[in-house]
Structures are given as C-alpha cells and as structure tokens.
Design an enzyme around this catalytic site. Sequence first.
Site, PDB file in Angstrom:
ATOM      1  N   CYS A  14       0.832  -1.199   0.000  1.00 18.82           N
ATOM      2  CA  CYS A  14       0.000   0.000   0.000  1.00 18.82           C
ATOM      3  C   CYS A  14       0.872   1.257   0.000  1.00 18.82           C
ATOM      4  CB  CYS A  14      -0.968  -0.055   1.171  1.00 18.82           C
ATOM      5  SG  CYS A  14      -2.384   1.056   1.019  1.00 18.82           S
ATOM      6  N   HIS A  15       0.870   2.032   1.089  1.00 15.95           N
ATOM      7  CA  HIS A  15       1.705   3.221   1.208  1.00 15.95           C
ATOM      8  C   HIS A  15       3.107   2.894   1.748  1.00 15.95           C
ATOM      9  CE1 HIS A  15      -2.211   5.191   0.818  1.00 15.95           C
ATOM     10  NE2 HIS A  15      -1.552   6.306   0.516  1.00 15.95           N
TER      11      HIS A  15
END
Length: 181
Positions: free
Chosen positions: A113-114
């Site tokens: 994800c991030h």
Amino acid sequence: MADTLNGRRIAVLAANGVEQVELVKPREALLEEGADIDLVSLKPGKIQAMNGDITPADQFAVDRVVSEVEAGDYDALVVPGGTVNPDNLRQDENAVGFVRDFVESGKPVGAICHGPWILVEADVVRGRRVTSYPSLRTDIRNAGGTTVEEEVVTDQGITTSRNPDDLPAFCERIVREFAAK
C-alpha cells in the site's frame, strides 16, 4: 504450523497510523510458517493501528526500537501501509537507514500500500519495478522506479503490493521470498 520460516527472524517496521489489516495479516502468515517476528517502531510502548486511515483500531506492543536494531539482526523486513504510518517512518533517519541497509544487504523486503514511501525515501526503488497505492506512483517514478499496476511484484528482493485487497497474494509471496533467502 508449517516450518518454512522456522528459525528466521523478521522485522515488521511500523508506527502510529499503520493500517491494521496490513500489519496483522502478513504477521499471521509469517508466524504460521514458524518465523520469529519483532514489531520494530520509532519509540517504545505501543503503536495505534487504524482502519481505513481514520478509524482507530487496536494498539500493538512494540518489541524493539528502530534506533537500537540493525538489518543484521533480521533475515527479512515487512513494511505495512496506512497513509500515516510510512509518512511517520520516512521522517525518521533511523527507520530510513534500517530500510536502506536491508535492501543494500540483499535481504528480502516486503512493502504494501503506502509502505513503499519509505523505500522511496531510502532511495532504493531506482531501477526496480514497484507497485503501490496509486497516490505514490509519481513519487516512485521521480525516485527512478518503474510503477506497474499488478497485484504483487517482486524485483531484486523487494516485494510490493497495492492495497489490502492484495493481502492474500502479498502474504503468499513474502513467505515464499523470505523462505528462499
């Protein structure tokens, strides 16, 4: 429990704001394969996990502080996402150095994800194919990486995924990659 990762020490690097499912699911998958896991963070105590970046979830006890560990203490590294978590991590020189040392040593790293934000900050995406949450893609390209829209990607020891929907593929891949080293 299987023993694919028996005897392997794995660091999960996370801070306040970590997306709970992206912390819990990879940790469960690695534990099921026999790994010994430390939750490594910026300071001692507990970190606050979140659901969807905005709803507080559970708190998790920190096992080790990043300023007191080295890549040599572990066989592999996982960096979960959530927007706030990697933003906190990438502002800490010890966390950035820890990640850089992992990659430079050739040890496997997984980020979802991030999570790849700290890979960008550590300047380790240059020349690699990377996937991530869409909002990071410009940062990855600006750091010399090639972004791809795939569920899970492994390139030169770094495994990345886009979001919580990719967790089954991400978990399967990091278990395989961590077992191979």
